[in-house]
Design an enzyme around this catalytic site. Structure first.
Site, PDB file in Angstrom:
ATOM      1  N   HIS A  79       0.837  -1.217   0.000  1.00 35.46           N
ATOM      2  CA  HIS A  79       0.000   0.000   0.000  1.00 35.46           C
ATOM      3  C   HIS A  79       0.867   1.261   0.000  1.00 35.46           C
ATOM      4  CE1 HIS A  79      -3.843  -2.146   0.852  1.00 35.46           C
ATOM      5  NE2 HIS A  79      -3.047  -3.000   1.464  1.00 35.46           N
ATOM      6  N   ASN A 152     -10.382  -2.907   2.225  1.00 40.22           N
ATOM      7  CA  ASN A 152     -10.034  -2.923   0.802  1.00 40.22           C
ATOM      8  C   ASN A 152     -11.285  -2.683  -0.036  1.00 40.22           C
ATOM      9  OD1 ASN A 152      -7.285  -3.438   1.071  1.00 40.22           O
ATOM     10  ND2 ASN A 152      -7.493  -5.647   0.855  1.00 40.22           N
ATOM     11  N   HIS A 343      -4.145   1.192  11.973  1.00 36.60           N
ATOM     12  CA  HIS A 343      -3.934  -0.065  12.707  1.00 36.60           C
ATOM     13  C   HIS A 343      -5.286  -0.735  12.905  1.00 36.60           C
ATOM     14  CE1 HIS A 343      -2.762  -3.115  15.322  1.00 36.60           C
ATOM     15  NE2 HIS A 343      -2.536  -2.446  16.435  1.00 36.60           N
TER      16      HIS A 343
END
Ligand code: HDE
Length: 726
Positions: A79, A152, A343
């Site tokens: 990413h 995603n 996170h």
């Protein structure tokens, strides 16, 4: 369409206000060194004479160069290429019955968010239009601390266990001997790995579909992927899957187009997001949840903990519970988009984890990677990462510590500091983990309930429209065609035949291969040293569902042209009325118009009016637009007809199945295209909706038909003969 506020600035929210003390603006300011000394000469280094050597004493030069030498930080291992934006989340209805998460209870609260979209495989400077998964990471700055939904644009993943993640990433990244190819999965190591890991098959269907080449970051769905838990005030847990549904619909480009865009404008998605927000066309998504009571955990023919499976919307509907609006561009790419640290373990009371083994592995990885990427344990103090609520604990020191903690005590329990900071009772918002009952052996193993690798891959294929299926076949043929090792191609054809014989046959044909009668055994090579391959064979569960409408993009929202980019081709002598009528109709419908001409500057219309030119054929390309219009005007038409770039523009727009319109007088330009033979006889609304081609003399009628056609996005039927030249 939302507008910028009165000062012409984008809207503020609590987080963007909190960032203000950390921002700096040099307007009207004097130049200083990092220690605040006013600089008199920033042009010349200190030398022993005008022509002499530079002196070591020159602390101003040394400071400037040293800082420059250290400007880069490591890019994300995956990413790396990303684009960010600020926004807000607003709740439609309280979800208090299932979750005590504060930001999902109070409909009067606006929760600030920062979002980062990304590709996965490519480096920081790689193209936006790679065939790839897109990261969709949202940081909610809630009243109970930060909640990160790190998802995603595809609802499933390649692997079932975190243990395989480094292998997957090593396989897809450029090959280690020659560092090729960049931002592409079409190479041997990726398909070698995939062909030995049947659990990847469902995700591969998504990756080879048009979802992997979005038209815009604003036009893609988002998914939390894993099953999470919602926990309510009473401590009752329900499983939950998170979805983001874009209000502009889900749209993609054609693969040939994606490859062209990568050359013409590798920043295509980043630019599109930036420009939309600057212009006030704020992107919006609804947050959806699928909720499954704990009692129903085993009612499905797949395992809720398996990240290679989705819950079909037909089985559990998606409830839309709120809306996210991105309404502010970052002030500084590095400080915000690059330094933001997501996170998956940043949760708030009311949300908890499931035992999905991929999710569990992620819980370790994100902090670990930020430690090296952002240089130490204090990355939570970087302005973009700070929660809006106060942070108080006994963690101390480390590189780049910003907080000046007062007092003697940095331990607990303590008596010298009143035992502060105090722990918080659950009733007052203190986090407690869900007390899931566990009675198990400690094993390295995978549940048999994870072994059905093909049913949902098949469900995906069955749910695609014909054009989508063709694109899937083309993508597989392209990717496997780039694989040099024939045995890998052959193994993949075997795997595909277990999903869908028809699909496998077509891909095999393109590769000059046969579909094998018998698939090489074992197909699963992800087996422990002492494992028996027979125990690792995929199981075939006949899924109860034939098709799932939500898996196809065919019936997505197609009722508007908001923020779509339309090219108008014009040269001197253009019919100003024909151009302006269509242009204003498009702008009123929310579209963006660029006038494109052989040269920059302005064109002089037939009525001698001047029309500003936005781009020339040198700086623009049809792949950067959603549709194209050719107005009338004798000499403009004559010029464009003889201009190879104009004809190419139209040919390419036709090839990529885009809406094309022309004034009757401009028929001459269309006659120079290769699709002139495909022009329909009549231009009724029905015909326009079918073919996306509009021709007429009445500019107002033509404009409304054109707008209708643009809102359909693409006319994939045109690909049918499948013999269109570039
Ligand atoms: Fe990530 N992932 N991931 N991932 N991931 C990272 O964290 C990782 C996975 C996702 O815009 C890294 O800060 C492991 C699934 C996004 O900054 C790293 C596993 C999903 C982003 C990491 C996964 C994601 C990351 C790299 C398997 C979708 C970009 C840089 C166990 C649900 C966030 C970083 C941004 C980034 C690890 C699998 C989404 C290395 C170990 C599944 C959107 O920590």
């Amino acid at each position: 369409m939302a507008k910028k506020d009165m000062q012409g600035k984008q809207p503020e929210n609590e987080k963007t206000k909190a960032l203000q003390p950390h921002t700096a603006d040099a307007t009207g300011e004097m130049m200083t060194t990092d220690h605040g000394l006013k600089i008199n000469d920033d042009q010349n280094s200190l030398k022993a004479g005008e022509r002499g050597a530079t002196l070591l004493e020159d602390f101003i030069l040394r400071e400037k160069i040293t800082h420059f030498d250290h400007e880069r930080i490591p890019e994300r291992v995956v990413h790396a290429r990303g684009s960010g934006a600020h926004g807000v989340f607003e709740l439609y209805k309280s979800m208090g019955s299932v979750t005590k998460a504060e930001f999902l209870n109070d409909t009067t609260v606006q929760t600030p968010v920062f979002v980062r979209f990304s590709t996965v495989a490519g480096s920081k400077g790689s193209t936006d239009l790679a065939r790839d998964v897109r990261g969709f990471a949202v940081k909610f700055y809630t009243t109970a601390g930060n909640f990160d939904l790190v998802g995603n644009n595809m609802p499933v993943f390649f692997i079932q266990d975190a243990m395989k993640f480094p292998d997957l990433v090593h396989a897809v990244k450029p090959e280690p001997d020659h560092e090729m190819p960049q931002a592409a999965s079409a190479h041997d190591t990726f398909w070698d790995f995939i062909s030995l890991m049947p659990e990847s098959t469902h995700m591969i269907m998504w990756l080879m579909s048009d979802r992997a080449i979005p038209r815009s970051l604003r036009m893609m769905e988002g998914f939390g992927v894993h099953t999470f838990r919602f926990i309510n005030e009473k401590g009752v847990s329900n499983f939950v899957k998170f979805h983001w549904k874009p209000l502009l619909g889900v749209h993609s480009v054609a693969w040939d187009e994606a490859q062209n865009i990568s050359g013409k404008d590798p920043d295509f998605h980043r630019r599109d997001l930036w420009e939309a927000i600057e212009s006030g066309a704020f992107p919006e998504w609804e947050l959806g949840v699928q909720i499954v009571p704990e009692a129903d955990e085993f009612k499905f023919d797949f395992d809720l903990l398996d990240p290679t499976k989705l819950i079909p919307e037909e089985l559990v509907p998606v409830q839309r519970i709120g809306k996210m609006t991105l309404n502010r561009n970052p002030d500084n790419f590095f400080a915000e988009t690059e330094q933001v640290a997501f996170h998956v373990g940043n949760i708030v009371p009311g949300i908890d984890f499931s035992n999905d083994p991929l999710l569990q592995g992620r819980l370790f990885s994100y902090t670990d990677t930020q430690l090296i990427r952002l240089g130490g344990p204090n990355f939570h103090e970087i302005p973009i990462n700070r929660p809006l609520v106060a942070v108080r604990n006994n963690q101390r020191d480390g590189f780049m510590r910003q907080t000046i903690n007062r007092g003697k005590t940095s331990y607990g329990p303590n008596s010298l500091g009143n035992d502060d900071p105090a722990q918080v009772k659950a009733a007052d918002g203190g986090f407690t983990s869900y007390q899931e009952r566990i009675d198990a052996k400690k094993v390295r193993a995978r549940s048999q309930s994870f072994f059905d690798h093909f049913s949902q891959a098949r469900l995906f294929v069955n749910s695609q429209s014909d054009p989508e299926k063709n694109h899937l076949i083309d993508a597989l043929s392209f990717e496997l065609g780039k694989v040099k090792t024939v045995a890998i191609r052959q193994r993949m054809v075997g795997i595909l035949s277990l999903v869908d014989k028809g699909l496998a046959t077509k891909v095999a044909f393109a590769l000059g291969l046969e579909v094998p009668e018998q698939v090489e055994q074992p197909i699963n090579h992800s087996i422990p040293a002492d494992g028996n391959p027979a125990d690792y064979q995929p199981v075939q569960v006949e899924g109860k569902l034939e098709k799932s409408a939500a898996l196809s993009m065919a019936d997505t929202i197609k009722d508007n042209i908001k923020s779509r980019k339309i090219a108008i081709l014009a040269a001197n002598g253009v019919d100003a009325a024909s151009l302006n009528t269509v242009k204003s109709a498009i702008i009123s419908a929310g579209g963006v118009v660029h006038v494109i001409s052989p040269v920059l500057g302005a064109v002089i219309a037939a009525d001698k009016s001047t029309i500003a030119v936005d781009e020339s054929f040198l700086t623009a390309a049809s792949v950067l637009y959603d549709a194209v219009y050719v107005p009338g005007g004798k000499s403009s038409v004559a010029t464009l007809k003889g201009e190879a770039n104009a004809v190419h523009f139209l040919n390419e727009a036709f090839k990529h199945c885009k809406a094309i319109a022309a004034d009757d007088q401009a028929i001459g330009v269309l006659e120079s295209t290769y699709f002139s033979k495909d022009l329909p006889e009549d231009f009724s609304d029905d015909q326009v909706l079918k073919q996306g081609l509009v021709l007429g003399a009445d500019a107002a009628k033509l404009a409304s038909q054109f707008i209708m056609a643009i809102s359909r996005h693409r006319f994939w039927e045109r690909e049918k003969p499948r013999q269109v030249p570039a």
